[in-house]
Design a protein around this motif. Structure first.
Motif, PDB file in Angstrom:
ATOM      1  N   ALA A  35      17.333  39.070  62.350  1.00  0.00           N
ATOM      2  CA  ALA A  35      15.967  38.979  62.817  1.00  0.00           C
ATOM      3  C   ALA A  35      15.920  38.503  64.310  1.00  0.00           C
ATOM      4  CB  ALA A  35      15.256  38.173  61.857  1.00  0.00           C
ATOM      5  N   ASN A  36      16.841  37.248  64.685  1.00  0.00           N
ATOM      6  CA  ASN A  36      16.677  36.644  65.811  1.00  0.00           C
ATOM      7  C   ASN A  36      17.277  37.738  66.692  1.00  0.00           C
ATOM      8  OD1 ASN A  36      15.770  34.107  64.496  1.00  0.00           O
ATOM      9  ND2 ASN A  36      17.737  33.448  64.506  1.00  0.00           N
ATOM     10  N   LEU A  37      18.264  38.230  66.484  1.00  0.00           N
ATOM     11  CA  LEU A  37      18.828  39.403  67.519  1.00  0.00           C
ATOM     12  C   LEU A  37      17.981  40.413  68.013  1.00  0.00           C
ATOM     13  CD1 LEU A  37      21.195  40.372  69.096  1.00  0.00           C
ATOM     14  CD2 LEU A  37      22.086  41.685  67.020  1.00  0.00           C
ATOM     15  N   ASN A  38      17.287  40.979  67.030  1.00  0.00           N
ATOM     16  CA  ASN A  38      16.085  41.755  67.298  1.00  0.00           C
ATOM     17  C   ASN A  38      15.051  41.407  68.091  1.00  0.00           C
ATOM     18  OD1 ASN A  38      17.335  44.217  65.663  1.00  0.00           O
ATOM     19  ND2 ASN A  38      16.274  43.491  64.000  1.00  0.00           N
ATOM     20  N   ALA A  39      14.725  40.160  67.652  1.00  0.00           N
ATOM     21  CA  ALA A  39      13.559  39.638  68.379  1.00  0.00           C
ATOM     22  C   ALA A  39      14.150  39.234  69.990  1.00  0.00           C
ATOM     23  CB  ALA A  39      12.976  38.294  67.737  1.00  0.00           C
ATOM     24  N   VAL A  40      15.212  38.634  70.235  1.00  0.00           N
ATOM     25  CA  VAL A  40      15.577  38.502  71.619  1.00  0.00           C
ATOM     26  C   VAL A  40      15.930  39.583  72.256  1.00  0.00           C
ATOM     27  CG1 VAL A  40      18.075  38.552  71.228  1.00  0.00           C
ATOM     28  CG2 VAL A  40      17.254  36.910  72.978  1.00  0.00           C
ATOM     29  N   SER A  42      14.234  42.400  71.869  1.00  0.00           N
ATOM     30  CA  SER A  42      12.945  43.021  72.370  1.00  0.00           C
ATOM     31  C   SER A  42      12.362  42.280  73.574  1.00  0.00           C
ATOM     32  CB  SER A  42      12.017  42.853  70.935  1.00  0.00           C
ATOM     33  OG  SER A  42      12.309  43.668  70.033  1.00  0.00           O
ATOM     34  N   SER A  43      12.682  40.961  73.880  1.00  0.00           N
ATOM     35  CA  SER A  43      12.143  40.231  74.807  1.00  0.00           C
ATOM     36  C   SER A  43      12.518  40.454  75.960  1.00  0.00           C
ATOM     37  CB  SER A  43      12.225  38.669  74.318  1.00  0.00           C
ATOM     38  OG  SER A  43      13.729  38.384  74.708  1.00  0.00           O
ATOM     39  N   LEU A  44      13.775  41.232  76.061  1.00  0.00           N
ATOM     40  CA  LEU A  44      14.359  41.405  77.389  1.00  0.00           C
ATOM     41  C   LEU A  44      13.700  42.691  78.198  1.00  0.00           C
ATOM     42  CD1 LEU A  44      17.966  41.837  76.625  1.00  0.00           C
ATOM     43  CD2 LEU A  44      17.053  39.955  77.352  1.00  0.00           C
ATOM     44  N   LEU A  45      12.904  43.429  77.593  1.00  0.00           N
ATOM     45  CA  LEU A  45      12.183  44.598  78.476  1.00  0.00           C
ATOM     46  C   LEU A  45      11.036  43.754  79.039  1.00  0.00           C
ATOM     47  CD1 LEU A  45      12.462  47.188  79.012  1.00  0.00           C
ATOM     48  CD2 LEU A  45      10.841  47.704  77.345  1.00  0.00           C
ATOM     49  N   THR A  46      10.249  42.825  78.369  1.00  0.00           N
ATOM     50  CA  THR A  46       8.976  42.265  79.022  1.00  0.00           C
ATOM     51  C   THR A  46       9.269  41.318  79.917  1.00  0.00           C
ATOM     52  OG1 THR A  46       9.053  40.768  77.210  1.00  0.00           O
ATOM     53  CG2 THR A  46       7.667  42.785  77.137  1.00  0.00           C
ATOM     54  N   GLY A  47      10.606  40.593  79.826  1.00  0.00           N
ATOM     55  CA  GLY A  47      11.013  39.387  80.874  1.00  0.00           C
ATOM     56  C   GLY A  47      11.634  39.884  81.707  1.00  0.00           C
ATOM     57  N   LEU A  48      12.355  40.970  82.015  1.00  0.00           N
ATOM     58  CA  LEU A  48      12.946  41.485  83.149  1.00  0.00           C
ATOM     59  C   LEU A  48      11.902  41.866  84.362  1.00  0.00           C
ATOM     60  CD1 LEU A  48      15.649  42.693  84.200  1.00  0.00           C
ATOM     61  CD2 LEU A  48      14.993  44.863  83.422  1.00  0.00           C
ATOM     62  N   SER A  49      12.389  41.149  85.366  1.00  0.00           N
ATOM     63  CA  SER A  49      11.546  40.981  86.670  1.00  0.00           C
ATOM     64  C   SER A  49      12.254  41.657  87.903  1.00  0.00           C
ATOM     65  CB  SER A  49      11.181  39.658  87.037  1.00  0.00           C
ATOM     66  OG  SER A  49      12.267  38.961  87.387  1.00  0.00           O
ATOM     67  N   SER A  50      11.681  41.515  88.923  1.00  0.00           N
ATOM     68  CA  SER A  50      12.404  42.254  90.134  1.00  0.00           C
ATOM     69  C   SER A  50      13.787  41.803  90.562  1.00  0.00           C
ATOM     70  CB  SER A  50      11.416  42.261  91.214  1.00  0.00           C
ATOM     71  OG  SER A  50      11.042  40.790  91.709  1.00  0.00           O
ATOM     72  N   SER A  51      13.995  40.539  89.962  1.00  0.00           N
ATOM     73  CA  SER A  51      15.370  39.859  90.126  1.00  0.00           C
ATOM     74  C   SER A  51      16.246  40.785  89.727  1.00  0.00           C
ATOM     75  CB  SER A  51      15.524  38.264  89.683  1.00  0.00           C
ATOM     76  OG  SER A  51      15.546  38.427  88.375  1.00  0.00           O
ATOM     77  N   ALA A  65      20.480  33.735  68.524  1.00  0.00           N
ATOM     78  CA  ALA A  65      21.039  34.892  69.189  1.00  0.00           C
ATOM     79  C   ALA A  65      20.789  34.750  70.662  1.00  0.00           C
ATOM     80  CB  ALA A  65      20.149  36.121  68.434  1.00  0.00           C
ATOM     81  N   ASN A  66      21.642  35.114  71.369  1.00  0.00           N
ATOM     82  CA  ASN A  66      21.406  35.077  72.813  1.00  0.00           C
ATOM     83  C   ASN A  66      21.775  36.519  73.661  1.00  0.00           C
ATOM     84  OD1 ASN A  66      21.746  31.905  73.196  1.00  0.00           O
ATOM     85  ND2 ASN A  66      23.400  32.378  71.898  1.00  0.00           N
ATOM     86  N   ALA A  67      20.894  36.880  74.611  1.00  0.00           N
ATOM     87  CA  ALA A  67      21.208  38.118  75.196  1.00  0.00           C
ATOM     88  C   ALA A  67      20.628  38.055  76.766  1.00  0.00           C
ATOM     89  CB  ALA A  67      20.290  39.146  74.460  1.00  0.00           C
ATOM     90  N   ALA A  68      21.323  39.126  77.256  1.00  0.00           N
ATOM     91  CA  ALA A  68      20.925  38.902  78.858  1.00  0.00           C
ATOM     92  C   ALA A  68      21.475  40.469  79.063  1.00  0.00           C
ATOM     93  CB  ALA A  68      22.074  38.225  79.703  1.00  0.00           C
ATOM     94  N   VAL A  69      20.244  40.783  80.395  1.00  0.00           N
ATOM     95  CA  VAL A  69      20.427  42.179  80.694  1.00  0.00           C
ATOM     96  C   VAL A  69      20.690  41.967  82.165  1.00  0.00           C
ATOM     97  CG1 VAL A  69      17.949  42.337  81.178  1.00  0.00           C
ATOM     98  CG2 VAL A  69      19.324  44.371  81.145  1.00  0.00           C
ATOM     99  N   LEU A  70      21.407  42.849  82.819  1.00  0.00           N
ATOM    100  CA  LEU A  70      21.652  42.681  84.400  1.00  0.00           C
ATOM    101  C   LEU A  70      21.547  43.972  84.952  1.00  0.00           C
ATOM    102  CD1 LEU A  70      22.602  41.109  86.946  1.00  0.00           C
ATOM    103  CD2 LEU A  70      24.890  41.786  86.592  1.00  0.00           C
ATOM    104  N   CYS A  71      20.432  44.169  85.905  1.00  0.00           N
ATOM    105  CA  CYS A  71      20.542  45.507  86.344  1.00  0.00           C
ATOM    106  C   CYS A  71      21.728  45.804  87.588  1.00  0.00           C
ATOM    107  CB  CYS A  71      19.135  45.708  87.064  1.00  0.00           C
ATOM    108  SG  CYS A  71      17.669  45.457  86.098  1.00  0.00           S
ATOM    109  N   GLY A  72      21.936  47.117  87.679  1.00  0.00           N
ATOM    110  CA  GLY A  72      22.852  47.588  88.779  1.00  0.00           C
ATOM    111  C   GLY A  72      22.190  46.932  90.017  1.00  0.00           C
ATOM    112  N   ALA A  73      23.040  46.849  91.216  1.00  0.00           N
ATOM    113  CA  ALA A  73      22.443  46.053  92.425  1.00  0.00           C
ATOM    114  C   ALA A  73      21.454  47.178  93.053  1.00  0.00           C
ATOM    115  CB  ALA A  73      23.832  45.688  93.196  1.00  0.00           C
TER     116      ALA A  73
END
Length: 284
Positions: A35-40, A42-51, A65-73
């Motif tokens: 449940a925590n993994l699904n929640a975290v 789901s939060s990445l898409l809304t939290g992702l910004s121009s950085s 549950a910890n998660a991170a997304v890194l966009c290609g430069a």
């Protein structure tokens, strides 16, 4: 300690998305961790910004549950968001019930873990790609490539907590130009970014020796070079810091005897690679 490399796959058998499941614990279906993994995730898409980077955590130990997304430069934000939407369900399908996994696509890298991730250097397992074409003057080519990557590595590592990216090119033998891009997860320290990119650079002779192109993707950093311009220069130019001109000096007012002292007003506000190797580090 030795590096064991396995799972050689030819490009024509290769999908663009690559999942790596880490065998460091499992969770059960409908558990608190799930449940925590699904929640975290789901939060990445809304939290992702121009950085181009976002990390989050949900829950308490031992089910945190910890998660991170890194966009290609050189990837636009909308493209990165599309990438994240695509790979999020796929990583869960590819790595069912794994507490730790990461997934790569051309536009983004997604990682999750039950262990702390923010600011923590993570490297192996990683992914390698290479170009099947060989350099015609390999000694000079490798010297020029090393010079280029070393300079970019230093520049990227010196970046701030928002971006750690550098790209550039250098003249190579036989009328060629080498283009390269390096990137670290921006939560790394300057020291750890250096270590990660040095490790990626050290992998080049193992995966891509004498090749005119290659990629090394470790969990916390990425390196790519080719003899053609592969990165989006327009997007990268937006990342360059803007140097503002120095403020104009305040005017010197010399009062005339018998006249009021004048004061200055306040200033106004102002082509696809040819192969893949999954690299892992095992203790022997």
């Amino acid at each position: 300690m030795s590096i064991v490399f396995r799972f050689l796959i030819l490009a024509n058998l290769l999908a663009s998305i690559q999942s790596t499941c880490l065998n460091k614990g499992n969770y059960t279906t409908n558990s608190t961790y799930m449940a925590n993994l699904n929640a975290v995730l789901s939060s990445l898409l809304t939290g992702l910004s121009s950085s181009g980077f976002y990390n989050a955590s949900v829950g308490q130990y031992p089910d945190r549950a910890n998660a991170a997304v890194l966009c290609g430069a050189d990837v636009e934000l909308d493209e990165c968001r599309r990438c994240l939407r695509d790979i999020t369900p796929k990583i869960l399908t590819s790595c069912p019930n794994y507490k730790q996994a990461f997934e790569w696509d051309e536009g983004c890298v997604l990682r999750y873990s039950n262990e702390t991730m923010f600011g923590v250097l993570a490297m192996y397992p990683g992914l390698w790609w290479w170009n099947l074409n060989n350099a015609t003057s390999p000694v000079r080519f490798k010297e020029d490539l090393r010079t280029l990557i070393d300079g970019l590595r230093i520049k990227a590592a010196a970046g701030d907590g928002t971006r750690k990216v550098a790209a550039g090119n250098i003249t190579a033998p036989d009328f060629q130009t080498i283009y390269a891009l390096v990137q670290c997860s921006p939560d790394l320290s300057q020291k750890d970014c250096n270590i990660c990119l040095l490790t990626a650079e050290a992998d080049i002779p193992r995966c891509c020796d004498n090749r005119v192109g290659g990629r090394v993707l470790l969990q916390s950093c990425y390196l790519r070079y080719e003899t053609y311009p592969f990165f989006n220069e327009t997007v990268l130019q937006k990342l360059e810091p803007v140097t503002l001109p120095p403020p104009a000096p305040a005017p010197v007012i010399v009062p005339v005897p018998g006249s009021p002292i004048l004061r200055s007003p306040p200033p106004p506000s102002s082509p696809p690679p040819s192969g893949l190797l999954i690299a892992s580090e095992d203790k022997i």
